[in-house]
Design a protein around this motif. Structure first.
Motif, PDB file in Angstrom:
ATOM      1  N   PHE A  63       9.383  64.437  28.222  1.00  8.78           N
ATOM      2  CA  PHE A  63      10.543  64.308  27.362  1.00  8.78           C
ATOM      3  C   PHE A  63      11.622  63.197  27.793  1.00  8.78           C
ATOM      4  N   SER A  64      12.013  62.378  27.135  1.00  7.29           N
ATOM      5  CA  SER A  64      13.023  61.284  27.587  1.00  7.29           C
ATOM      6  C   SER A  64      13.709  60.769  26.309  1.00  7.29           C
ATOM      7  N   GLY A  65      15.343  60.669  26.913  1.00 12.81           N
ATOM      8  CA  GLY A  65      16.225  60.412  25.554  1.00 12.81           C
ATOM      9  C   GLY A  65      17.298  60.893  26.210  1.00 12.81           C
ATOM     10  N   GLU A  66      18.395  61.154  25.207  1.00 12.51           N
ATOM     11  CA  GLU A  66      19.759  61.702  25.391  1.00 12.51           C
ATOM     12  C   GLU A  66      19.666  63.301  24.769  1.00 12.51           C
ATOM     13  N   ASP A  67      20.238  64.149  25.673  1.00 14.39           N
ATOM     14  CA  ASP A  67      20.534  65.474  25.286  1.00 14.39           C
ATOM     15  C   ASP A  67      20.810  65.810  23.827  1.00 14.39           C
TER      16      ASP A  67
ATOM     17  N   THR B 153       9.052  62.678  18.199  1.00 14.46           N
ATOM     18  CA  THR B 153      10.551  62.981  18.598  1.00 14.46           C
ATOM     19  C   THR B 153      10.967  64.291  18.186  1.00 14.46           C
ATOM     20  N   ILE B 154      12.226  64.617  18.633  1.00 13.50           N
ATOM     21  CA  ILE B 154      12.596  66.190  18.517  1.00 13.50           C
ATOM     22  C   ILE B 154      14.223  66.143  18.693  1.00 13.50           C
ATOM     23  N   THR B 155      14.722  66.726  17.670  1.00 12.56           N
ATOM     24  CA  THR B 155      16.135  67.047  17.819  1.00 12.56           C
ATOM     25  C   THR B 155      16.422  68.477  18.146  1.00 12.56           C
ATOM     26  N   ALA B 156      16.782  68.346  19.479  1.00 11.09           N
ATOM     27  CA  ALA B 156      17.107  69.797  20.322  1.00 11.09           C
ATOM     28  C   ALA B 156      17.663  69.342  21.250  1.00 11.09           C
ATOM     29  N   GLU B 157      18.333  70.453  22.132  1.00  9.01           N
ATOM     30  CA  GLU B 157      18.672  70.483  23.409  1.00  9.01           C
ATOM     31  C   GLU B 157      17.859  70.604  24.533  1.00  9.01           C
ATOM     32  N   LYS B 158      17.978  70.072  25.736  1.00 12.17           N
ATOM     33  CA  LYS B 158      17.157  70.099  26.736  1.00 12.17           C
ATOM     34  C   LYS B 158      16.911  71.864  27.152  1.00 12.17           C
ATOM     35  N   LYS B 159      17.943  72.819  27.115  1.00 11.41           N
ATOM     36  CA  LYS B 159      17.936  74.004  27.412  1.00 11.41           C
ATOM     37  C   LYS B 159      17.047  74.856  26.373  1.00 11.41           C
ATOM     38  N   GLU B 160      17.268  74.283  25.150  1.00  6.17           N
ATOM     39  CA  GLU B 160      16.323  75.066  24.036  1.00  6.17           C
ATOM     40  C   GLU B 160      14.715  74.631  24.231  1.00  6.17           C
ATOM     41  N   ILE B 161      14.501  73.430  24.374  1.00  6.62           N
ATOM     42  CA  ILE B 161      13.104  73.134  24.828  1.00  6.62           C
ATOM     43  C   ILE B 161      12.562  73.879  26.131  1.00  6.62           C
ATOM     44  N   GLU B 162      13.229  73.696  27.073  1.00  8.03           N
ATOM     45  CA  GLU B 162      12.685  74.457  28.322  1.00  8.03           C
ATOM     46  C   GLU B 162      12.624  76.129  27.884  1.00  8.03           C
ATOM     47  N   ARG B 163      13.333  76.544  27.270  1.00  4.55           N
ATOM     48  CA  ARG B 163      13.322  78.009  27.087  1.00  4.55           C
ATOM     49  C   ARG B 163      12.115  78.430  26.175  1.00  4.55           C
TER      50      ARG B 163
END
Length: 387
Positions: A323-327, A366-376
């Motif tokens: 993943f790459s982009g802004e949180d 593309t995805i609209t989500a925070e890093k911690k949500e994706i990792e979880r």
């Protein structure tokens, strides 16, 4: 019928007129006058604007053979008001329209093509029923400006019916009565209802800006007079800024930009190779302790994301996403064995706001989500289903 003062004197800027009617019309007022110098929209040209007393004229249209002035406030029926045109707008329109007649007349005379479409608003376009090359349009432009320098008369008149039959004039419509002709001596004779300058010298400059093929013919973009000067000044200022930024003479700006583009391409190629080497090194040292990975990297485009995800998958198998982009807003690429990845990606799209897809063991988007949500999600799923 309202007396058409613009028909008699296209240079009339101010006049007095009596209000014949005034009615509310949506957000404005529909006003008729006993006479007017305001040209109503017609023949591809926008209407005049200006003022009637303290009221601003926002638009002028012909409705049921009546010239309607749409104003921002009501006017007293039977009262006489001083009227004034927005002369800058009118004169620019006349310069452009007269210049268009010269262009269309020359295209017809030199190449046998007909004007089949005309629009004069924020920009002026003319459509012809055949294709013209850049060289042909350059010749038309050269001769058109010669017509300006010669300062020949432009005459608008209503010929008698028997005279009209003997004249060879341009017209998009089959006209039989009340035909108003605009004659540019030696260059054009065309049916037209709009105001024009008195002599071609008033046009000042005719410039063909651009063209492209359109419906089997060609559409050209033209500016004349004040509009052409404004266009030139805007472009000159841009070239001036570019030449200063690149420390070159103004007539060398294009070559300097070409050199800069070449340098940028070389730098981008070098950066790409460095990124590829970095991706390969990171993939080489990658040692995950789970069968699914969500790696986050800065400043990777979609091709680089695909390259990285593919390298991770080839080394470690499983489900490997990068993943790459802004949180909160990321681009991504995910690789895996096709059947397993399909199940995982289905659950991924159900859980998050995702745009994208793919095949053959790779998905991207593309995805609209925070890093911690994706990792979880990655680390708490098995076989595409939430634990």
């Amino acid at each position: 019928m309202t007396e058409k003062l613009y028909d008699k004197d296209a240079h009339l800027k101010e006049f007095s007129a009596t209000v014949l009617s005034c009615e509310k019309s949506e957000e404005s007022y529909a006003v008729t006058l006993n006479k007017t110098a305001f040209f109503p929209e017609g023949g591809g040209q926008e209407s005049d604007c200006g003022s009637i007393g303290e009221a601003q004229v926002l638009d002028v249209q012909i409705v049921a053979n009546e010239i309607i002035h749409y104003t921002d406030r009501p006017l007293d029926v039977g009262a006489e008001y001083a009227c004034s045109l927005d002369w800058d707008r009118r004169f620019r329109n006349m310069q452009n329209h007269s210049g268009e007649h010269i262009i269309s007349g020359l295209v017809h005379k030199l190449y046998g093509l007909n004007n089949v479409g005309f629009h004069l608003g924020a920009e002026m376009t003319v459509d012809f029923d055949g294709v013209l090359s850049r060289e042909q349009l350059s010749e038309v432009e050269r001769v058109a400006n010669k017509a300006v320098w010669e300062n020949v008369p432009i005459k608008a008149y209503y010929p008698q019916e028997n005279e009209l039959k003997s004249l060879n004039y341009r017209s998009k419509l089959e006209l039989t009565e009340n035909v108003r002709l605009v004659e540019i001596e030696g260059y054009d004779l065309c049916a037209c209802c709009a105001p024009h300058v008195k002599k071609t010298g008033e046009i000042g400059l005719i410039k063909i800006l651009d063209f492209f093929k359109n419906k089997g013919g060609v559409r050209i973009f033209i500016k004349c007079g004040t509009d052409a000067l404004d266009d030139y000044n805007g472009k000159y200022f841009n070239v001036f800024k570019i030449s200063n930024l690149l420390s070159v003479k103004k007539n060398e700006a294009a070559e300097a930009v070409d050199r800069l583009n070449d340098e940028n391409r070389e730098l981008k190629f070098e950066i790409l190779n460095l990124k590829k080497r970095l991706i390969a090194e990171k993939a080489k040292n990658f040692a995950p302790d789970t069968d699914k990975t969500a790696a986050f990297e800065e400043n990777l485009d979609i091709k680089e994301l695909q390259l990285f995800a593919d390298a991770l998958y080839k080394k470690c198998k499983g489900i490997r996403g990068v993943f790459s982009g802004e949180d909160g807003n990321y681009s991504f690429a995910i690789c895996g064995e096709e059947t397993v990845l399909d199940l995982f990606f289905k659950s991924f799209k159900e859980r998050f706001s995702v745009r994208g897809g793919g095949r053959n063991g790779m998905v991207q988007g593309t995805i609209t989500a925070e890093k911690k949500e994706i990792e979880r999600f990655f680390y708490n799923t098995r076989d595409g289903s939430m634990c």
